[in-house]
Design an enzyme around this catalytic site. Sequence first.
Site, PDB file in Angstrom:
ATOM      1  N   ARG A 197       5.892   5.487 -19.493  1.00  0.00           N
ATOM      2  CA  ARG A 197       5.502   6.175 -18.250  1.00  0.00           C
ATOM      3  C   ARG A 197       4.338   5.445 -17.587  1.00  0.00           C
ATOM      4  O   ARG A 197       4.116   5.553 -16.392  1.00  0.00           O
ATOM      5  CB  ARG A 197       5.157   7.645 -18.510  1.00  0.00           C
ATOM      6  CG  ARG A 197       4.652   8.376 -17.271  1.00  0.00           C
ATOM      7  CD  ARG A 197       5.037   9.862 -17.214  1.00  0.00           C
ATOM      8  NE  ARG A 197       5.009  10.536 -18.486  1.00  0.00           N
ATOM      9  CZ  ARG A 197       3.913  11.071 -19.060  1.00  0.00           C
ATOM     10  NH1 ARG A 197       2.747  11.014 -18.451  1.00  0.00           N
ATOM     11  NH2 ARG A 197       4.000  11.672 -20.232  1.00  0.00           N
ATOM     12  N   ASP A 216       4.006   2.513   5.555  1.00  0.00           N
ATOM     13  CA  ASP A 216       5.308   2.399   4.903  1.00  0.00           C
ATOM     14  C   ASP A 216       5.978   1.151   5.481  1.00  0.00           C
ATOM     15  O   ASP A 216       6.339   1.103   6.655  1.00  0.00           O
ATOM     16  CB  ASP A 216       6.135   3.667   5.181  1.00  0.00           C
ATOM     17  CG  ASP A 216       7.496   3.635   4.471  1.00  0.00           C
ATOM     18  OD1 ASP A 216       8.042   2.541   4.288  1.00  0.00           O
ATOM     19  OD2 ASP A 216       8.006   4.724   4.143  1.00  0.00           O
ATOM     20  N   TYR A 272      10.193   9.249   8.323  1.00  0.00           N
ATOM     21  CA  TYR A 272      11.437   9.469   7.587  1.00  0.00           C
ATOM     22  C   TYR A 272      11.502  10.956   7.179  1.00  0.00           C
ATOM     23  O   TYR A 272      10.488  11.551   6.820  1.00  0.00           O
ATOM     24  CB  TYR A 272      11.487   8.533   6.371  1.00  0.00           C
ATOM     25  CG  TYR A 272      12.456   8.988   5.321  1.00  0.00           C
ATOM     26  CD1 TYR A 272      13.805   9.166   5.625  1.00  0.00           C
ATOM     27  CD2 TYR A 272      12.029   9.279   4.028  1.00  0.00           C
ATOM     28  CE1 TYR A 272      14.695   9.618   4.670  1.00  0.00           C
ATOM     29  CE2 TYR A 272      12.914   9.729   3.069  1.00  0.00           C
ATOM     30  CZ  TYR A 272      14.246   9.908   3.398  1.00  0.00           C
ATOM     31  OH  TYR A 272      15.120  10.368   2.455  1.00  0.00           O
ATOM     32  N   LYS A 288      15.821  -0.182  -0.638  1.00  0.00           N
ATOM     33  CA  LYS A 288      16.379  -0.822   0.551  1.00  0.00           C
ATOM     34  C   LYS A 288      16.404  -2.344   0.382  1.00  0.00           C
ATOM     35  O   LYS A 288      17.015  -2.831  -0.527  1.00  0.00           O
ATOM     36  CB  LYS A 288      15.576  -0.394   1.776  1.00  0.00           C
ATOM     37  CG  LYS A 288      15.245   1.102   1.801  1.00  0.00           C
ATOM     38  CD  LYS A 288      16.495   1.957   1.819  1.00  0.00           C
ATOM     39  CE  LYS A 288      16.207   3.382   2.145  1.00  0.00           C
ATOM     40  NZ  LYS A 288      16.418   4.386   1.181  1.00  0.00           N
TER      41      LYS A 288
END
Length: 406
Positions: free
Chosen positions: A59, A184, A112, A209
């Site tokens: 983690r 972003d 977004y 993406k």
Amino acid sequence: MKNKNAKFQTRAIHYGYDTKQFHGSLNPPVYMTSTFAFDNVKQGADAFEGENNHYIYSRLGTPSQSLLEQRIANLEGGEAALATASGMGAITSAFWSLVEPGDEIIADVTLYGCTFSFLEHGLKKFGVTITYCDLTNAVNLANIISDKTKVVYGESPANPNMRIIDIKAIAGVTKNTKAKFIIDNTYCTPYLQRPIEMGADIVVHSATKYLGGHGDLIAGFVISDTDTMENIRYFGLKDMTGSVISAMDIALILRGLKTLHVRMDRHCSNAEKIAEYLDDHPLVSKVYFPGLKSFKYHSLAKKQMAKFGGMIAFEIKGERQAGEDFVNALNLILCAVSLGDTETLIQHPASMTHSTYTEDELKKHLISPNLLRLSVGLEDVEDIIADLQQSFVRLKNAKTYLKGIA
Ligand code: 7XF
């Protein structure tokens, strides 16, 4: 990699990896492990105290994750990075680390859909004020920023309407304030735009993406200075989101980064040709593409982006139904959300990626209900245009369209 002056493309392939340390293996091992064994309790205790660099538990990171993080930090011009299980994992890990009840976030008008929802329906519930501001003009921000503002946030180009933020000018306003400026950078990737070099404090990505590039994974990144990233990793991710990237996705993004520059060049050149085609088409009322001279933010885009990217938004003449019919009649181009893949994808933001906005909110946030969003892929550009063309021909003959413009 010995050459510190190596160019972006070279660093995207080599940075941070030495084959000699791994039996000559061209690619790094995939660490399919959740935990790391210590020699003894003392070594484990020291690792938890940060007194040695022993890996602890996946983690918090693995060796190939560290490589990926160092590589993306280098490409973005930041000191450190965190890889996450999704773009939303990156965004939420950053926000949870930076704000408390009573703080304000100033966000650009267009976001977004799920980022908007996280702020508007998520953080708001915890006593954080969200103020929307048109960040395409830094004066708007200068007029409202205060000591309460802890984050200034925007996408450039914005998903889905392509509005462009003047990153240098906004950074100039946030510089001597308590606010961290987050961009972003998903639409551009560091190959086209490096916000940290322009003064932004933090960059976030949906690596789903262009960075992954092949539509086969979900992942994200946060990039910033070392102290900020320690906080985001050891609080935002470790305690708040647990948004851990998988071993296979690390390997896939390392692979994706090796061809990023080649893919982006083709995404960009295909998109330029398609934007021109759409701009000339009599059935298209509006095209939003940074490379078009008629685009409102063209000169700003030219200043801060190396090329104009692979994303196009456009509106078809007639009612919303015309756009729907147009999408339904496409053959090669797939009707799907997501972007930055090798396949050309089209979608209708108002009913898909931005369906978290109400009709009123869509208007307020400058997202036209007729807008279509095209993620230009890597197929032959003539084939993509031929598919658009046949759909326009069918649309022209369709009753719904005639009704729309009557
Ligand atoms: O959590 P994800 O990896 O899906 O990334 C979230 C995200 C963050 N920033 C931007 C600019 C994004 O575009 C996304 C994801 N967008 C996809 C899209 O617009 O098609 C999601 C499909 S609903």
